[in-house]
Design an enzyme around this catalytic site. Structure first.
Site, PDB file in Angstrom:
ATOM      1  N   HIS A 102       0.851  -1.200   0.000  1.00  0.00           N
ATOM      2  CA  HIS A 102       0.000   0.000   0.000  1.00  0.00           C
ATOM      3  C   HIS A 102       0.884   1.246   0.000  1.00  0.00           C
ATOM      4  O   HIS A 102       1.935   1.275   0.649  1.00  0.00           O
ATOM      5  CB  HIS A 102      -0.919  -0.010   1.225  1.00  0.00           C
ATOM      6  CG  HIS A 102      -1.992   1.024   1.141  1.00  0.00           C
ATOM      7  ND1 HIS A 102      -1.751   2.355   1.404  1.00  0.00           N
ATOM      8  CD2 HIS A 102      -3.293   0.936   0.771  1.00  0.00           C
ATOM      9  CE1 HIS A 102      -2.879   3.029   1.210  1.00  0.00           C
ATOM     10  NE2 HIS A 102      -3.822   2.197   0.828  1.00  0.00           N
ATOM     11  N   GLU A 151      -3.733   2.040  -7.229  1.00  0.00           N
ATOM     12  CA  GLU A 151      -4.190   3.136  -6.381  1.00  0.00           C
ATOM     13  C   GLU A 151      -3.307   4.373  -6.582  1.00  0.00           C
ATOM     14  O   GLU A 151      -2.246   4.488  -5.967  1.00  0.00           O
ATOM     15  CB  GLU A 151      -4.117   2.730  -4.904  1.00  0.00           C
ATOM     16  CG  GLU A 151      -5.014   1.578  -4.537  1.00  0.00           C
ATOM     17  CD  GLU A 151      -5.373   1.601  -3.053  1.00  0.00           C
ATOM     18  OE1 GLU A 151      -6.560   1.572  -2.746  1.00  0.00           O
ATOM     19  OE2 GLU A 151      -4.447   1.683  -2.218  1.00  0.00           O
TER      20      GLU A 151
HETATM   21  P1  PGA Z   1      -9.839   5.673   0.183  1.00  0.00           P
HETATM   22  O1  PGA Z   1      -8.573   4.716   0.465  1.00  0.00           O
HETATM   23  O2  PGA Z   1     -10.939   4.799  -0.353  1.00  0.00           O
HETATM   24  O3  PGA Z   1     -10.166   6.258   1.529  1.00  0.00           O
HETATM   25  O4  PGA Z   1      -9.404   6.689  -0.806  1.00  0.00           O
HETATM   26  C1  PGA Z   1      -8.246   3.688  -0.422  1.00  0.00           C
HETATM   27  C2  PGA Z   1      -7.006   3.000   0.047  1.00  0.00           C
HETATM   28  O5  PGA Z   1      -6.087   3.666   0.556  1.00  0.00           O
HETATM   29  O6  PGA Z   1      -6.895   1.772  -0.061  1.00  0.00           O
END
Ligand code: PGA
Length: 224
Positions: A102, A151
């Site tokens: 992440h 992401e």
């Molecule tokens: P968010 O986070 O949906 O709050 O933008 C997603 C993540 O960090 O996995």
């Protein structure tokens, strides 16, 4: 209609609680989503904070919840003298999935390719399925990973989601290497989630909107 790929039912919805909620909050969430989860055709993976995995497992078993468990991270080390760490092996039989890579781990804890590759190896040896997060198509994906979450950093927790077209084109580039299951993550909500699935993404990784049934149930409904 449910589709299966790599033996996983789609759409794939992973809930990343980060360092949020106490056990009561997790329990209330389970209660709030159980009806929707029961009829959801895909896969729902909840990743609560580490202290709540055991109790979550008990709850899932006792109430027959249609939800799998995941860890938000695992140690780069194996079991032994590693104070404060949770080794992948210790999660055997408890979690089925582990989020690795992440962007918050990469930036706050300086985790780079070597650390992330070690984590993936540990997860695989412990039989955990990895949800490997990348910030874009240039991030290296360790061997054996099947599920990748794209992401973009600018979209995480900002309310500023990527466009479905952009996410789909990044997914296409990532898939040139292997037929991964690709999730989109970053400010996913009930209004935008369907557009990511319609654009060809296999699922979503949800942070903020995964903390409460009021925000999560409409998301599940929209793509269920
Ligand atoms: P968010 O986070 O949906 O709050 O933008 C997603 C993540 O960090 O996995």
């Amino acid at each position: 209609m449910s589709e299966r790929r790599l033996d996983i039912a789609l759409p794939f919805v992973a809930l990343n609680h980060k360092a949020n909620l106490d056990w009561e909050g997790v329990r209330v969430l389970f209660e709030g989503i159980s009806a929707e989860a029961a009829t959801f055709p895909g896969t729902i993976v909840i990743c609560p904070s580490m202290p709540f995995l055991s109790e979550s497992q008990r709850k899932i078993k006792s109430s027959g919840l249609n939800v799998a468990l995941g860890a938000q991270d695992i140690s780069q080390f194996t079991t032994g003298a590693r104070t404060g760490e949770v080794a992948a092996e210790q999660l055997k039989g408890l979690a089925k999935y582990a989020i690795i890579g992440h962007s918050e781990r990469r930036s706050l804890f300086d985790e780079g390719d070597d650390v992330l590759t070690a984590k993936v190896k540990n997860a695989q040896e412990a039989g955990l399925e990895v949800i490997f997060c990348v910030r874009g198509s240039e991030d290296r994906i360790p061997a054996g990973v099947k599920i990748v979450a794209y992401e973009p950093v600018s979209a995480i927790g900002t309310g500023n989601a990527d466009t479905p077209e952009s996410a789909a084109s990044v997914a296409k580039v990532i898939k040139e290497n292997r037929d991964y299951i690709i999730l989109y993550g970053g400010s996913v909500n009930a209004e935008n989630v369907k557009s990511f699935i319609e654009a060809g993404l296999d699922g979503v990784l949800i942070g903020g909107a995964s903390l409460k049934a009021e925000t999560l149930v409409p998301i599940l409904r929209s793509i269920g």
